[in-house]
Motif scaffolding. Structure first.
Motif, short mmCIF file in Angstrom:
data_model
loop_
_atom_site.label_atom_id
_atom_site.label_comp_id
_atom_site.label_asym_id
_atom_site.label_seq_id
_atom_site.Cartn_x
_atom_site.Cartn_y
_atom_site.Cartn_z
N PRO A 189 10.02 0.32 -9.03
CA PRO A 189 11.06 -0.69 -9.25
C PRO A 189 11.62 -1.24 -7.92
N ILE A 190 11.88 -2.53 -7.91
CA ILE A 190 12.48 -3.17 -6.73
C ILE A 190 13.99 -2.96 -6.77
N LYS A 191 14.56 -2.45 -5.68
CA LYS A 191 15.99 -2.15 -5.64
C LYS A 191 16.79 -3.12 -4.79
N GLN A 192 16.13 -3.88 -3.88
CA GLN A 192 16.87 -4.81 -3.02
C GLN A 192 15.94 -5.93 -2.58
N ILE A 193 16.46 -7.15 -2.55
CA ILE A 193 15.71 -8.30 -2.05
C ILE A 193 16.59 -9.09 -1.10
N SER A 194 15.96 -9.92 -0.27
CA SER A 194 16.70 -10.75 0.66
C SER A 194 15.90 -12.01 0.97
N ALA A 195 16.56 -13.16 0.79
CA ALA A 195 16.00 -14.43 1.24
C ALA A 195 16.67 -14.75 2.57
N GLY A 196 15.97 -14.47 3.66
CA GLY A 196 16.56 -14.61 4.98
C GLY A 196 16.31 -15.97 5.60
N TYR A 197 16.35 -16.00 6.92
CA TYR A 197 16.12 -17.23 7.67
C TYR A 197 14.63 -17.41 7.86
N GLN A 198 14.00 -18.18 6.93
CA GLN A 198 12.55 -18.44 6.93
C GLN A 198 11.74 -17.15 6.78
N ILE A 199 12.32 -16.18 6.08
CA ILE A 199 11.62 -14.94 5.80
C ILE A 199 12.18 -14.37 4.50
N SER A 200 11.38 -13.60 3.78
CA SER A 200 11.83 -12.93 2.57
C SER A 200 11.43 -11.46 2.65
N LEU A 201 12.26 -10.60 2.07
CA LEU A 201 11.99 -9.17 2.08
C LEU A 201 12.31 -8.56 0.72
N ASN A 211 7.63 -7.70 3.52
CA ASN A 211 8.17 -8.96 4.04
C ASN A 211 7.08 -10.03 4.06
N TRP A 212 7.49 -11.28 3.90
CA TRP A 212 6.58 -12.41 3.97
C TRP A 212 7.35 -13.65 4.44
N GLY A 213 6.64 -14.63 4.93
CA GLY A 213 7.25 -15.82 5.51
C GLY A 213 6.87 -15.97 6.97
N SER A 214 7.76 -16.51 7.77
CA SER A 214 7.47 -16.79 9.18
C SER A 214 7.42 -15.50 9.99
N THR A 215 6.34 -15.32 10.72
CA THR A 215 6.22 -14.18 11.65
C THR A 215 6.44 -14.62 13.10
N TYR A 216 6.69 -15.94 13.28
CA TYR A 216 6.90 -16.45 14.64
C TYR A 216 8.36 -16.28 15.06
N LEU A 217 9.27 -16.56 14.14
CA LEU A 217 10.68 -16.44 14.48
C LEU A 217 11.17 -15.00 14.41
N LEU A 218 10.63 -14.23 13.49
CA LEU A 218 11.10 -12.87 13.29
C LEU A 218 9.92 -11.96 12.98
N SER A 219 9.64 -11.06 13.89
CA SER A 219 8.55 -10.12 13.71
C SER A 219 9.12 -8.77 13.26
N VAL A 220 8.62 -8.27 12.12
CA VAL A 220 9.10 -7.00 11.55
C VAL A 220 8.06 -5.92 11.83
N SER A 221 8.51 -4.87 12.51
CA SER A 221 7.62 -3.74 12.82
C SER A 221 8.21 -2.47 12.20
N ILE A 222 7.53 -1.94 11.19
CA ILE A 222 8.04 -0.77 10.46
C ILE A 222 7.26 0.47 10.90
N PRO A 223 7.91 1.43 11.54
CA PRO A 223 7.22 2.67 11.92
C PRO A 223 6.68 3.40 10.69
N LYS A 224 5.58 4.10 10.86
CA LYS A 224 4.98 4.82 9.73
C LYS A 224 5.91 5.87 9.15
N GLU A 225 6.67 6.53 10.03
CA GLU A 225 7.56 7.57 9.53
C GLU A 225 8.78 7.01 8.79
#
Length: 606
Positions: A189-201, A211-225
């Protein structure tokens, strides 16, 4: 003898008729008052009777007072700009929650200039000013089903229904409409969503963040742990930060900045996390708020009275909104649009959301209220600046430049014209040739050439002063000729001869005897020149050689409205400045014409 009396009677009757014509058919009492009035009082009375001139004076005084006084109540920051508020149409409907949703709200989200919400039946509502018409194209209820959560961003919306399906509409650039396959096939189940600045999570119950959308303005890097251990997240145009299930705050980025300097004392004790555009805030298990980042508009100045009582927090553009343990909502930070004016609720607040410049809260009864930015009286320009506030400041600048330029030109014109007319001879000839030379200089080309030569070698204040002096130094020939002609007529009068016979010095004769008799002519000409100087300054600013950005004048406000797209789609950007400028200049000209007619009644016949 009888014939002479008869002729005298005819002459008396004709004289009486002529007098009645001169007096305008006024009653006898008014005629007597007219005959007893001083010249100054007659001018004032004649001016007051001129309805057009009086309307013009009232209109000009109103605009003048608005431009001089209201900027103290509606201040602007000259360097302020916000692209999220660009080209917003006039109106105050950004917080007008639909009646069907107001007392039946399940979830509300504030976007840049619009808001969205869903009621307890899963129906979608939108209100405010929409940055794109695509936002109005909401998927049908049969397609989406019953929605359970919703989020609004700069110009797009993300929603989730009870079947765990994700929907998005609005602007679809840069992949905003491309929902990841992994999220579509996700079973958690999805517990939280966000429509950000040219990005969605989107965050699932299993702790995975997508996350999806623009990777030029905001790059998301999620550590494996961290992936799979996220309890909640928040984002702004600069970074995404996660709160893990064990209370750790983790910046999801590979770069180092002010957001990554997370206070050590909150690690392992954080229960809620929020981001504004310039700072971050975390609520610990003891109800205290910790902030870090950039303290813009006081967003990091947490009021001491709420410390130890905060249960949850949300971040807007430059403000934070919290729920306290007594069920009340509280906001601090930027208050340019009333973001801190929290309304009262009949029940305990159960949910809050903070958007760009607005916040919403829902109480335990499902009643929703919003506070913050309601809209703009005259819309915004291409940089998100309030047109109304800039109109006031721009009017003050335009009038100031015109007023000072008129003072300079009038002083020089009266001085040159007075000396030329009184002295005559070679001095008159020399000064008139100088006047012709100055009047032959093409004003606009001269200013354009001078502006190009100086370029960026002078600052904006020096440029404004230079414009005022150039306007004044090149605008005096007209009034100089007028004063010269008036002085030539007055110097032959008997009172001037008498003053010379009494030994009055020439300067005294000009200043004390001649000048008072031509002062009304000077006032009329100066009034008309005031409008001309305002037009000239605005013309220079309009073509880009006058007062430049970020300083506002009516001319450079119209400078941005030179293309067809602005004229067609963003009418408020050129309509309001042109109306204010047109009314102001026409009013000044009406006042000048009224003064001229009052001083010289025969001018109407001409």
């Amino acid at each position: 003898m009888a014939k002479k009396k008869k002729d005298a009677g005819r002459k008396s009757t004709a004289a009486a008729a002529a007098e009645r014509m001169v007096m305008g058919g006024m009653p006898q009492e008014e005629q007597d008052d007219e005959l007893m009035q001083s010249p100054f009082r007659m001018v004032v009375t004649s001016f007051i009777r001129d309805k057009i001139a009086m309307i013009g004076m009232c209109a000009f005084i109103f605009i003048f007072l608005c431009c001089m006084i209201l900027p103290f109540f509606f201040p602007i920051q000259m360097n302020y700009q916000d692209v999220t508020q660009a080209n917003v149409a006039p109106g105050f409907g950004m917080l007008d929650i639909p009646k069907a949703l107001k007392d039946n709200a399940l979830d509300i989200a504030a976007g840049s200039t619009f808001s969205v919400g869903i009621d307890k039946n899963g129906n979608v509502y939108e209100w405010g000013t929409f940055p794109t018409d695509k936002l109005k194209k909401i998927p049908s209820s049969s397609e989406m089903g019953k929605l359970t959560m919703i989020s609004a961003g700069l110009d797009h919306v993300v929603a989730v229904n009870e079947d765990n399906q994700v929907f998005t509409w609005g602007n679809d650039r840069m992949g905003l409409a491309s929902i990841p396959i992994e999220l579509k096939t996700n079973t958690s189940p999805i517990k939280q969503i966000s429509a950000g600045y040219q990005i969605s999570l989107a965050l699932t119950e299993s702790g995975k963040l997508y996350n999806w959308g623009s990777t030029y303005l905001l790059s998301v890097s999620i550590p494996k742990e961290v992936q799979g251990n996220i309890a909640q997240f928040d984002d702004n145009p600069n970074i995404v930060m996660a709160l893990t299930k064990d209370g750790e705050v983790v910046p999801l980025t590979n770069s180092t900045n002010s957001y990554t300097a997370v206070p050590e004392e909150i690690q392992g004790h954080t229960v809620d996390l929020a981001l504004s555009d310039e700072s971050a805030a975390a609520v610990t298990d003891d109800g205290r708020v910790y902030t870090w980042g950039n303290n813009v508009y006081g967003s990091m100045n947490v009021p001491e009275e709420i410390q130890g009582h905060v249960t949850s927090i949300e971040g807007g553009r430059y403000h934070f909104t919290v729920i306290l343990d007594d069920g009340t909502a509280f906001t601090w930070g930027n208050d340019n649009f009333g973001q801190t004016d929290v309304p009262s609720f009949s029940g305990a607040v159960t949910d809050v959301t903070a958007g760009y410049y607005a916040s919403y809260a829902i109480d335990e009864n499902g009643h929703a209220e919003g506070w913050g930015l309601k809209g703009y009286l005259m819309g915004t320009d291409q940089l998100g600046r309030d047109v109304f506030r800039r109109l006031l400041v721009g009017g003050r600048m335009t009038m100031t430049v015109g007023f000072i330029a008129v003072i300079i030109s009038t002083f020089i014109g009266v001085l040159v014209g007075g000396i030329s007319g009184y002295k005559g001879g070679k001095i008159d000839n020399l000064l008139m040739r100088l006047t012709e030379i100055v009047s032959s200089i093409p004003f606009l080309p001269f200013c354009i050439i001078l502006s190009s030569i100086l370029g960026n070698s002078i600052d904006e204040t020096q440029r404004i002063v230079l414009i005022m002096f150039i306007l004044g130094l090149l605008s005096w020939p007209g009034i100089a000729r007028l004063v010269r002609g008036s002085v030539l007529a007055e110097r032959e009068q008997e009172f001037v001869t008498a003053a010379k016979a009494l030994g009055v010095k020439e300067f005294g004769i000009i200043l004390r005897h001649i000048l008072p008799n031509i002062i009304t002519v000077i006032i009329v000409n100066a009034t008309l020149d005031f409008a001309t100087c305002m037009l000239t300054e605005s013309s220079l600013s309009f073509i880009g050689f006058g007062v430049t950005e970020p300083n506002a004048t009516w001319g450079n406000m119209l400078n941005g409205a030179q293309n067809g797209q602005v004229i067609e789609n963003y009418w408020w950007r050129w309509l309001f400045p042109s109306i204010a400028f047109g009314i102001c200049t026409i009013s000044i000209n009406c006042v000048g014409d009224g003064l001229r007619d009052a001083i010289d009644p025969k001018s109407k016949e001409r």
